[in-house]
Motif scaffolding. Structure first.
Motif, PDB file in Angstrom:
ATOM      1  N   PHE A   2       0.842  -1.189   0.000  1.00  0.00           N
ATOM      2  CA  PHE A   2       0.000   0.000   0.000  1.00  0.00           C
ATOM      3  C   PHE A   2       0.885   1.250   0.000  1.00  0.00           C
ATOM      4  CE2 PHE A   2      -2.662  -3.305   1.683  1.00  0.00           C
ATOM      5  CZ  PHE A   2      -3.910  -3.045   1.146  1.00  0.00           C
ATOM      6  N   THR A   4       0.527   5.211   1.064  1.00  0.00           N
ATOM      7  CA  THR A   4      -0.330   6.045   1.910  1.00  0.00           C
ATOM      8  C   THR A   4       0.215   7.459   1.969  1.00  0.00           C
ATOM      9  OG1 THR A   4      -0.929   4.129   3.269  1.00  0.00           O
ATOM     10  CG2 THR A   4      -1.291   6.298   4.239  1.00  0.00           C
ATOM     11  N   ASP A  69       1.157  -3.885   4.558  1.00  0.00           N
ATOM     12  CA  ASP A  69      -0.234  -3.920   5.017  1.00  0.00           C
ATOM     13  C   ASP A  69      -0.832  -2.519   5.004  1.00  0.00           C
ATOM     14  OD1 ASP A  69      -0.026  -6.725   5.685  1.00  0.00           O
ATOM     15  OD2 ASP A  69       1.095  -6.103   7.470  1.00  0.00           O
ATOM     16  N   ARG A  70      -2.166  -2.455   4.971  1.00  0.00           N
ATOM     17  CA  ARG A  70      -2.858  -1.163   5.024  1.00  0.00           C
ATOM     18  C   ARG A  70      -2.740  -0.581   6.432  1.00  0.00           C
ATOM     19  NH1 ARG A  70      -6.966   1.115   1.847  1.00  0.00           N
ATOM     20  NH2 ARG A  70      -7.287  -0.875   0.753  1.00  0.00           N
ATOM     21  N   ASP A  72      -3.473   1.891   9.801  1.00  0.00           N
ATOM     22  CA  ASP A  72      -4.540   2.597  10.510  1.00  0.00           C
ATOM     23  C   ASP A  72      -3.885   3.789  11.211  1.00  0.00           C
ATOM     24  OD1 ASP A  72      -6.489   3.620  12.144  1.00  0.00           O
ATOM     25  OD2 ASP A  72      -7.006   1.710  13.097  1.00  0.00           O
ATOM     26  N   GLU A  94      -4.940   8.912   3.078  1.00  0.00           N
ATOM     27  CA  GLU A  94      -5.318   8.183   1.866  1.00  0.00           C
ATOM     28  C   GLU A  94      -4.392   6.988   1.693  1.00  0.00           C
ATOM     29  OE1 GLU A  94      -6.154  10.860  -1.674  1.00  0.00           O
ATOM     30  OE2 GLU A  94      -5.044  12.222  -0.364  1.00  0.00           O
ATOM     31  N   SER A  95      -4.969   5.805   1.518  1.00  0.00           N
ATOM     32  CA  SER A  95      -4.195   4.587   1.245  1.00  0.00           C
ATOM     33  C   SER A  95      -4.715   3.943  -0.028  1.00  0.00           C
ATOM     34  CB  SER A  95      -4.307   3.588   2.401  1.00  0.00           C
ATOM     35  OG  SER A  95      -3.550   3.995   3.512  1.00  0.00           O
ATOM     36  N   ARG A  96      -3.797   3.576  -0.901  1.00  0.00           N
ATOM     37  CA  ARG A  96      -4.175   2.921  -2.142  1.00  0.00           C
ATOM     38  C   ARG A  96      -3.317   1.675  -2.336  1.00  0.00           C
ATOM     39  NH1 ARG A  96      -4.763   7.987  -6.420  1.00  0.00           N
ATOM     40  NH2 ARG A  96      -6.361   9.142  -5.236  1.00  0.00           N
ATOM     41  N   PRO A  97      -3.893   0.624  -2.930  1.00  0.00           N
ATOM     42  CA  PRO A  97      -3.092  -0.562  -3.251  1.00  0.00           C
ATOM     43  C   PRO A  97      -1.939  -0.184  -4.185  1.00  0.00           C
ATOM     44  CG  PRO A  97      -5.429  -1.060  -3.420  1.00  0.00           C
ATOM     45  CD  PRO A  97      -5.321   0.433  -3.248  1.00  0.00           C
ATOM     46  N   TYR A  98      -0.767  -0.673  -3.876  1.00  0.00           N
ATOM     47  CA  TYR A  98       0.444  -0.330  -4.626  1.00  0.00           C
ATOM     48  C   TYR A  98       0.803  -1.415  -5.637  1.00  0.00           C
ATOM     49  CZ  TYR A  98       4.866   2.352  -4.828  1.00  0.00           C
ATOM     50  OH  TYR A  98       5.917   3.155  -5.203  1.00  0.00           O
TER      51      TYR A  98
END
Length: 258
Positions: A2, A4, A69-70, A72, A94-98
């Protein structure tokens, strides 16, 4: 994986505390991953948590994190964000799949890039002394440090067209090429950091807890030469001091500022 982005509210006392110490900020970043214990080390050759602070032209401070991991970041929003504005759909980061972006990298692609790093080398002042890790302090040596690693990292830094070079071809008085004029590469935001990572006594800190390092930020343009090596670089970082905000390489379409 991810990617972020978190915008730091520099008016908050908690933000100023985080920004004053790479050690404290690293601990807060790692606290974004409940499954990771403080003693956990990244697996050899595997992805790791990388982070970097960027100072934008609009005087904003952005925290970028790449992680397996994503995260928090609720605690960071409470300390250094805008908690009153946070919602379930816009929690304050903001978190996006990498992975999809990494998988699409292909040879020959060109990207703008940014990297904050700790360029170092090992020297021996006397023949009978062990080598000592020492920071590169001049831009020409700092650029040379990155250029020496480009092949193993899966890219090459683009060269300027001849008609855009201000200096004649050749070398500097150090014997190194005119890196700053030959390549699409700039080095800026040099910072000398010194802090105590020890939680013990002052004596213990003096012996083993004091950390001093020099960081710089590279902006430039690159071409992908080996997508697999570049994916590894983007997951694992470049150079030393990764726990202190160094090593995270990010890419952006050419023409993108920041």
């Amino acid at each position: 994986m991810f990617l972020t982005r978190f915008r730091v509210n520099t008016a908050r006392p908690g933000a100023r505390r985080l920004l004053s110490s790479p050690q404290v900020l690293h601990a807060s970043v790692m606290s974004s991953f409940p499954s990771l214990l403080p003693s956990d080390a990244p697996p050899p050759g595997g992805p790791r948590v990388l982070w970097r602070l960027d100072h934008t032209a609009r005087a904003e401070v952005m925290l970028y994190v790449v992680s397996p991991d994503r995260p928090d970041m609720t605690h960071l929003v409470e300390q250094a964000g805008w908690p009153a504005a946070a919602t379930s759909s816009a929690p304050g980061w903001e978190s996006r799949p990498y992975g999809p972006f990494l998988d699409r990298l292909t040879p020959g692609e060109q990207w703008a890039f940014r990297l904050t790093a700790n360029p170092v080398h090992h020297i021996r002042r006397k023949a009978d002394e062990p080598t000592k890790r020492t920071a590169h302090v001049t831009p020409v040596h700092q650029m040379g440090w990155l250029l020496q690693r480009q092949e193993q990292c899966g890219f090459r830094v683009l060269e300027k067209p001849a008609d855009r070079r201000l200096l004649p071809s050749g070398t500097t008085h150090t014997g190194l090429p005119h890196h700053g004029d030959r390549y699409e590469l700039t080095v800026h935001d040099k910072r000398a950091l010194s802090f105590d990572k020890s939680r013990g006594s002052a004596k213990a800190a003096a012996l083993k807890g004091a950390v001093s390092l020099v960081t710089v930020t590279f902006d430039g343009r690159l071409q992908v030469t080996d997508p697999e090596k570049l994916r590894r670089t983007l997951r694992q970082g470049i150079g030393k001091a990764k726990a202190y905000g160094c090593g995270l390489l990010t890419l952006a379409p050419l023409g993108t500022a920041g």
